[in-house]
Design a protein around this motif. Structure first.
Motif, PDB file in Angstrom:
ATOM      1  N   ASN A   3       0.843  -1.201   0.000  1.00  0.00           N
ATOM      2  CA  ASN A   3       0.000   0.000   0.000  1.00  0.00           C
ATOM      3  C   ASN A   3       0.870   1.240   0.000  1.00  0.00           C
ATOM      4  O   ASN A   3       2.009   1.213   0.456  1.00  0.00           O
ATOM      5  CB  ASN A   3      -0.893   0.028   1.249  1.00  0.00           C
ATOM      6  N   ILE A   4       0.303   2.321  -0.475  1.00  0.00           N
ATOM      7  CA  ILE A   4       1.030   3.582  -0.459  1.00  0.00           C
ATOM      8  C   ILE A   4       1.222   4.060   0.980  1.00  0.00           C
ATOM      9  O   ILE A   4       2.200   4.725   1.296  1.00  0.00           O
ATOM     10  CB  ILE A   4       0.314   4.651  -1.322  1.00  0.00           C
ATOM     11  N   SER A   5       0.332   3.678   1.867  1.00  0.00           N
ATOM     12  CA  SER A   5       0.465   4.088   3.268  1.00  0.00           C
ATOM     13  C   SER A   5       1.679   3.434   3.928  1.00  0.00           C
ATOM     14  O   SER A   5       2.223   3.973   4.898  1.00  0.00           O
ATOM     15  CB  SER A   5      -0.805   3.760   4.044  1.00  0.00           C
ATOM     16  N   ASP A   6       2.108   2.274   3.427  1.00  0.00           N
ATOM     17  CA  ASP A   6       3.306   1.624   3.964  1.00  0.00           C
ATOM     18  C   ASP A   6       4.549   2.474   3.743  1.00  0.00           C
ATOM     19  O   ASP A   6       5.483   2.434   4.538  1.00  0.00           O
ATOM     20  CB  ASP A   6       3.524   0.247   3.322  1.00  0.00           C
ATOM     21  N   TYR A  10       6.905   3.431   6.992  1.00  0.00           N
ATOM     22  CA  TYR A  10       8.095   2.572   6.998  1.00  0.00           C
ATOM     23  C   TYR A  10       9.105   3.002   8.058  1.00  0.00           C
ATOM     24  O   TYR A  10       9.659   2.166   8.766  1.00  0.00           O
ATOM     25  CB  TYR A  10       8.753   2.586   5.608  1.00  0.00           C
ATOM     26  N   ILE A  11       9.324   4.279   8.194  1.00  0.00           N
ATOM     27  CA  ILE A  11      10.303   4.778   9.157  1.00  0.00           C
ATOM     28  C   ILE A  11       9.888   4.414  10.576  1.00  0.00           C
ATOM     29  O   ILE A  11      10.701   3.988  11.389  1.00  0.00           O
ATOM     30  CB  ILE A  11      10.461   6.306   9.026  1.00  0.00           C
ATOM     31  N   PHE A  12       8.613   4.530  10.874  1.00  0.00           N
ATOM     32  CA  PHE A  12       8.136   4.309  12.236  1.00  0.00           C
ATOM     33  C   PHE A  12       7.889   2.841  12.553  1.00  0.00           C
ATOM     34  O   PHE A  12       7.540   2.513  13.682  1.00  0.00           O
ATOM     35  CB  PHE A  12       6.861   5.123  12.468  1.00  0.00           C
ATOM     36  N   SER A  13       8.091   1.947  11.597  1.00  0.00           N
ATOM     37  CA  SER A  13       7.895   0.521  11.858  1.00  0.00           C
ATOM     38  C   SER A  13       9.066  -0.073  12.628  1.00  0.00           C
ATOM     39  O   SER A  13       8.969  -1.177  13.144  1.00  0.00           O
ATOM     40  CB  SER A  13       7.703  -0.240  10.538  1.00  0.00           C
ATOM     41  N   ASP A  14      10.150   0.651  12.723  1.00  0.00           N
ATOM     42  CA  ASP A  14      11.339   0.197  13.440  1.00  0.00           C
ATOM     43  C   ASP A  14      11.297   0.719  14.872  1.00  0.00           C
ATOM     44  O   ASP A  14      10.923   1.865  15.108  1.00  0.00           O
ATOM     45  CB  ASP A  14      12.585   0.725  12.724  1.00  0.00           C
ATOM     46  N   ASN A  15      11.668  -0.131  15.840  1.00  0.00           N
ATOM     47  CA  ASN A  15      11.659   0.293  17.241  1.00  0.00           C
ATOM     48  C   ASN A  15      12.741   1.327  17.532  1.00  0.00           C
ATOM     49  O   ASN A  15      12.581   2.144  18.431  1.00  0.00           O
ATOM     50  CB  ASN A  15      11.839  -0.907  18.162  1.00  0.00           C
ATOM     51  N   GLU A  16      13.831   1.290  16.801  1.00  0.00           N
ATOM     52  CA  GLU A  16      14.941   2.213  17.022  1.00  0.00           C
ATOM     53  C   GLU A  16      14.972   3.320  15.972  1.00  0.00           C
ATOM     54  O   GLU A  16      16.032   3.811  15.609  1.00  0.00           O
ATOM     55  CB  GLU A  16      16.254   1.440  17.000  1.00  0.00           C
ATOM     56  N   TRP A  17      13.812   3.730  15.491  1.00  0.00           N
ATOM     57  CA  TRP A  17      13.744   4.687  14.385  1.00  0.00           C
ATOM     58  C   TRP A  17      14.342   6.027  14.768  1.00  0.00           C
ATOM     59  O   TRP A  17      14.977   6.675  13.940  1.00  0.00           O
ATOM     60  CB  TRP A  17      12.302   4.842  13.899  1.00  0.00           C
ATOM     61  N   PHE A  18      14.168   6.466  16.000  1.00  0.00           N
ATOM     62  CA  PHE A  18      14.655   7.787  16.386  1.00  0.00           C
ATOM     63  C   PHE A  18      16.172   7.862  16.307  1.00  0.00           C
ATOM     64  O   PHE A  18      16.729   8.834  15.780  1.00  0.00           O
ATOM     65  CB  PHE A  18      14.175   8.147  17.794  1.00  0.00           C
ATOM     66  N   ASN A  19      16.860   6.842  16.794  1.00  0.00           N
ATOM     67  CA  ASN A  19      18.326   6.827  16.754  1.00  0.00           C
ATOM     68  C   ASN A  19      18.832   6.788  15.316  1.00  0.00           C
ATOM     69  O   ASN A  19      19.815   7.456  14.979  1.00  0.00           O
ATOM     70  CB  ASN A  19      18.879   5.636  17.528  1.00  0.00           C
TER      71      ASN A  19
END
Length: 82
Positions: A3-6, A10-19
């Protein structure tokens, strides 16, 4: 990605996205010195490879040699075709 929403989540699907985004922002600030552009391009290629392999999350910045290698190749192609 189905989906286009993916693409937007995508960035926020990772637990360590902020780092990972923080380190990417540091390399983004180094773009005027040349090394930042190579690293950001390499990270983009690593993300594309992970999406093609149906792997979840963003790649780690720890494998900087592989990111740098992909970034050099991508930057070279960008310069040649521009």
């Amino acid at each position: 990605m189905k989906n286009i929403s993916d693409a937007f989540t995508y960035i926020f699907s990772d637990n360590e996205w902020f780092n990972k985004v923080l380190v990417g922002g540091f390399y983004f600030l180094l773009i005027p010195f040349g090394i930042g552009l190579v690293m950001v391009n390499g990270f983009l290629i690593e993300c594309i490879i992970r999406i093609n392999n149906n792997e979840k999350g963003m790649p780690y910045w720890r494998n900087y040699r592989q990111i740098f290698r992909h970034g050099i190749i991508q930057s070279w192609f960008s310069l040649v075709f521009i």
